[in-house]
Scaffold this motif. Structure first.
Motif, PDB file in Angstrom:
ATOM      1  N   UNK A 172       0.831  -1.206   0.000  1.00  0.00           N
ATOM      2  CA  UNK A 172       0.000   0.000   0.000  1.00  0.00           C
ATOM      3  C   UNK A 172       0.870   1.263   0.000  1.00  0.00           C
ATOM      4  N   UNK A 173       2.072   1.172   0.567  1.00  0.00           N
ATOM      5  CA  UNK A 173       2.982   2.323   0.534  1.00  0.00           C
ATOM      6  C   UNK A 173       3.471   2.605  -0.888  1.00  0.00           C
ATOM      7  N   UNK A 174       3.446   1.599  -1.738  1.00  0.00           N
ATOM      8  CA  UNK A 174       3.986   1.743  -3.092  1.00  0.00           C
ATOM      9  C   UNK A 174       2.895   1.934  -4.144  1.00  0.00           C
ATOM     10  N   UNK A 175       1.710   2.356  -3.721  1.00  0.00           N
ATOM     11  CA  UNK A 175       0.615   2.537  -4.673  1.00  0.00           C
ATOM     12  C   UNK A 175       0.991   3.455  -5.839  1.00  0.00           C
ATOM     13  N   UNK A 176       1.666   4.600  -5.616  1.00  0.00           N
ATOM     14  CA  UNK A 176       2.067   5.416  -6.770  1.00  0.00           C
ATOM     15  C   UNK A 176       2.992   4.670  -7.738  1.00  0.00           C
ATOM     16  N   UNK A 177       3.866   3.803  -7.194  1.00  0.00           N
ATOM     17  CA  UNK A 177       4.756   3.029  -8.064  1.00  0.00           C
ATOM     18  C   UNK A 177       3.942   2.011  -8.861  1.00  0.00           C
ATOM     19  N   UNK A 178       3.015   1.326  -8.204  1.00  0.00           N
ATOM     20  CA  UNK A 178       2.155   0.369  -8.898  1.00  0.00           C
ATOM     21  C   UNK A 178       1.325   1.073  -9.967  1.00  0.00           C
ATOM     22  N   UNK A 179       0.848   2.279  -9.643  1.00  0.00           N
ATOM     23  CA  UNK A 179       0.084   3.057 -10.618  1.00  0.00           C
ATOM     24  C   UNK A 179       0.943   3.409 -11.828  1.00  0.00           C
ATOM     25  N   UNK A 180       2.198   3.766 -11.562  1.00  0.00           N
ATOM     26  CA  UNK A 180       3.121   4.077 -12.662  1.00  0.00           C
ATOM     27  C   UNK A 180       3.370   2.847 -13.522  1.00  0.00           C
ATOM     28  N   UNK A 181       3.457   1.659 -12.913  1.00  0.00           N
ATOM     29  CA  UNK A 181       3.611   0.418 -13.672  1.00  0.00           C
ATOM     30  C   UNK A 181       2.468   0.243 -14.660  1.00  0.00           C
ATOM     31  N   UNK A 182       1.264   0.657 -14.243  1.00  0.00           N
ATOM     32  CA  UNK A 182       0.076   0.510 -15.078  1.00  0.00           C
ATOM     33  C   UNK A 182      -0.078   1.653 -16.079  1.00  0.00           C
ATOM     34  N   UNK A 183       0.876   2.579 -16.081  1.00  0.00           N
ATOM     35  CA  UNK A 183       0.796   3.719 -16.992  1.00  0.00           C
ATOM     36  C   UNK A 183      -0.117   4.815 -16.500  1.00  0.00           C
ATOM     37  N   UNK A 184      -0.448   4.806 -15.201  1.00  0.00           N
ATOM     38  CA  UNK A 184      -1.363   5.803 -14.661  1.00  0.00           C
ATOM     39  C   UNK A 184      -0.741   7.192 -14.591  1.00  0.00           C
ATOM     40  N   UNK A 185      -1.581   8.193 -14.790  1.00  0.00           N
ATOM     41  CA  UNK A 185      -1.155   9.584 -14.636  1.00  0.00           C
ATOM     42  C   UNK A 185      -1.417  10.001 -13.194  1.00  0.00           C
ATOM     43  N   UNK A 186      -0.400  10.596 -12.545  1.00  0.00           N
ATOM     44  CA  UNK A 186      -0.452  10.863 -11.112  1.00  0.00           C
ATOM     45  C   UNK A 186      -0.149  12.332 -10.844  1.00  0.00           C
ATOM     46  N   UNK A 187      -0.920  12.927  -9.947  1.00  0.00           N
ATOM     47  CA  UNK A 187      -0.567  14.234  -9.403  1.00  0.00           C
ATOM     48  C   UNK A 187      -0.656  14.145  -7.882  1.00  0.00           C
ATOM     49  N   UNK A 188       0.069  15.014  -7.193  1.00  0.00           N
ATOM     50  CA  UNK A 188       0.039  15.034  -5.742  1.00  0.00           C
ATOM     51  C   UNK A 188      -0.343  16.426  -5.272  1.00  0.00           C
ATOM     52  N   UNK A 189      -1.215  16.491  -4.265  1.00  0.00           N
ATOM     53  CA  UNK A 189      -1.708  17.770  -3.769  1.00  0.00           C
ATOM     54  C   UNK A 189      -1.575  17.802  -2.250  1.00  0.00           C
ATOM     55  N   UNK A 190      -1.379  18.997  -1.679  1.00  0.00           N
ATOM     56  CA  UNK A 190      -1.309  19.111  -0.214  1.00  0.00           C
ATOM     57  C   UNK A 190      -2.657  18.769   0.420  1.00  0.00           C
ATOM     58  N   UNK A 191      -2.609  18.070   1.547  1.00  0.00           N
ATOM     59  CA  UNK A 191      -3.832  17.742   2.286  1.00  0.00           C
ATOM     60  C   UNK A 191      -3.613  18.014   3.769  1.00  0.00           C
ATOM     61  N   UNK A 192      -4.720  18.108   4.482  1.00  0.00           N
ATOM     62  CA  UNK A 192      -4.655  18.331   5.930  1.00  0.00           C
ATOM     63  C   UNK A 192      -4.166  17.069   6.636  1.00  0.00           C
ATOM     64  N   UNK A 193      -3.535  17.272   7.772  1.00  0.00           N
ATOM     65  CA  UNK A 193      -3.096  16.138   8.584  1.00  0.00           C
ATOM     66  C   UNK A 193      -3.252  16.503  10.048  1.00  0.00           C
ATOM     67  N   UNK A 194      -3.888  15.610  10.813  1.00  0.00           N
ATOM     68  CA  UNK A 194      -4.182  15.880  12.212  1.00  0.00           C
ATOM     69  C   UNK A 194      -3.405  14.918  13.115  1.00  0.00           C
ATOM     70  N   UNK A 195      -3.147  15.364  14.326  1.00  0.00           N
ATOM     71  CA  UNK A 195      -2.517  14.493  15.314  1.00  0.00           C
ATOM     72  C   UNK A 195      -3.510  13.413  15.739  1.00  0.00           C
ATOM     73  N   UNK A 196      -3.004  12.236  16.024  1.00  0.00           N
ATOM     74  CA  UNK A 196      -3.879  11.154  16.499  1.00  0.00           C
ATOM     75  C   UNK A 196      -4.419  11.521  17.885  1.00  0.00           C
ATOM     76  N   UNK A 197      -5.758  11.435  18.016  1.00  0.00           N
ATOM     77  CA  UNK A 197      -6.396  11.756  19.287  1.00  0.00           C
ATOM     78  C   UNK A 197      -6.669  10.510  20.125  1.00  0.00           C
ATOM     79  N   UNK A 198      -7.045   9.421  19.462  1.00  0.00           N
ATOM     80  CA  UNK A 198      -7.433   8.206  20.166  1.00  0.00           C
ATOM     81  C   UNK A 198      -6.683   7.010  19.590  1.00  0.00           C
ATOM     82  N   UNK A 199      -6.506   5.999  20.421  1.00  0.00           N
ATOM     83  CA  UNK A 199      -5.870   4.777  19.949  1.00  0.00           C
ATOM     84  C   UNK A 199      -4.365   4.913  19.847  1.00  0.00           C
ATOM     85  N   UNK A 200      -3.730   3.847  19.388  1.00  0.00           N
ATOM     86  CA  UNK A 200      -2.279   3.794  19.270  1.00  0.00           C
ATOM     87  C   UNK A 200      -1.865   3.538  17.836  1.00  0.00           C
TER      88      UNK A 200
END
Length: 316
Positions: A172-200
């Motif tokens: 799952x960490x290599x999804x962009x690489x797998x997508x590239x193998x399939x000839x997929x067109x990829x863009x990356x955009x900034x997204x929000x990220x929050x601190x974990x509140x619950x669980x470990x």
């Protein structure tokens, strides 16, 4: 068919479930969607809470045991019926409010994958940020796929690309690489990220070792999937040539009357020759297996994204 399927692998996230369902529902209130949770062997009340909310548009896939995040993500993708598919973590660190804009970009930019990039990560620097930055740099260098943040689970795919990924291990960490193998067109955009509140966090050093192992496999797949003989054959010929050169040297020494038996270099030459033959044999067997894989399933060694012109505009 729904417009969007939201796939969320979860394990022991009982404190996050209610908030996650509420957040996704609010963020996607204007989008025809379904939510697919995959319970990856939770030992707390996660599964009970998901069952309570089960409906036609909120599906829970219950694993018999813990199989890992990649397998859980693949199960959700297999279950998805949406025209587009998005994945996100079940720990509330990804924000569903980013999904509509990412979906819009996917359509407007005519790409196959929009990947999130966590610009302001709320993780611990020593245990998460620094190892992640190092891992991202290694993956970029090794695979040639230049994505800044491989670890962000928040991604939006076309249905065709998502269904072709075949995730297992820690891929799952290599999804962009797998997508590239399939000839997929990829863009990356900034997204929000929050601190974990619950669980470990489920992150551990053992996971890092698995990622490195999968990286070696991905590098081989990227370069030699369709031509394994180029790797094994070239390596085998090099090793065999070196072994034969050493053996030829000792053959000349023997002809000249020298005692060569038991010499370490002679044993090395014999081992190199045998190793070279083995590598070449592995290459031949890999070629045969690769051809059987494609031909027995009528698979193509290429992937057509679209066909323009002719009697109609056709997407394949």
């Amino acid at each position: 068919m729904k417009e969007l399927s939201v796939v969320i692998p979860v394990m022991d996230e009982e404190d996050n479930i209610e908030l996650m369902i509420e957040g996704i529902t609010n963020a996607l209130k204007d989008t025809d969607h379904e939510i697919i949770f995959v319970d990856d062997g939770s030992k707390d009340r996660t599964l009970d809470l998901l069952k309570k909310h089960a409906s036609e548009s909120l599906i829970t896939v219950e694993f018999a045991k813990n199989y890992g995040q990649s397998s859980a993500m693949q199960a959700g993708i297999d279950m998805a019926s949406g025209k587009y598919i998005t994945t996100l973590d079940g720990d509330l660190q990804n924000d569903p409010i980013d999904i509509p804009e990412m979906l819009k970009l996917l359509k407007d930019k005519d790409v196959d994958l929009v990947a999130g990039e966590r610009l302001n990560r709320k993780d611990g620097a020593f245990l998460r940020k620094i190892p992640s930055n190092i891992a991202n740099a290694i993956i970029r260098k090794a695979t040639g796929v230049y994505i800044r943040d491989y670890g962000c689970t928040l991604k939006v795919f076309t249905r065709k690309l998502a269904k072709s990924l075949n995730l297992y291990g820690e891929l799952h960490r290599f999804i962009p690489v797998l997508a590239a193998f399939e000839g997929g067109r990829i863009i990356q955009v900034p997204v929000r990220h929050h601190a974990r509140q619950f669980g470990k966090s489920k992150y551990s050093i053992n996971r890092t070792i698995k990622v490195i192992s999968d990286l070696l496999f991905m590098v081989f797949m990227r370069k030699y999937m369709l031509k394994p003989m180029h790797f094994f054959g070239a390596s085998g010929l090099g090793v065999l040539s070196l072994g034969m050169l050493i053996n030829f040297y000792f053959l000349v020494k023997k002809i000249m009357g020298d005692d060569i038996w038991g010499r370490p270099m002679l044993l090395l030459g014999i081992l190199l020759s045998l190793g070279g033959f083995q590598l070449i044999t592995i290459g031949i067997m890999s070629e045969l297996q690769m051809r059987t894989y494609y031909e027995s399933q009528d698979k193509k060694i290429y992937n057509i994204r679209k066909v323009h012109g002719g009697t109609k505009h056709q997407e394949v």
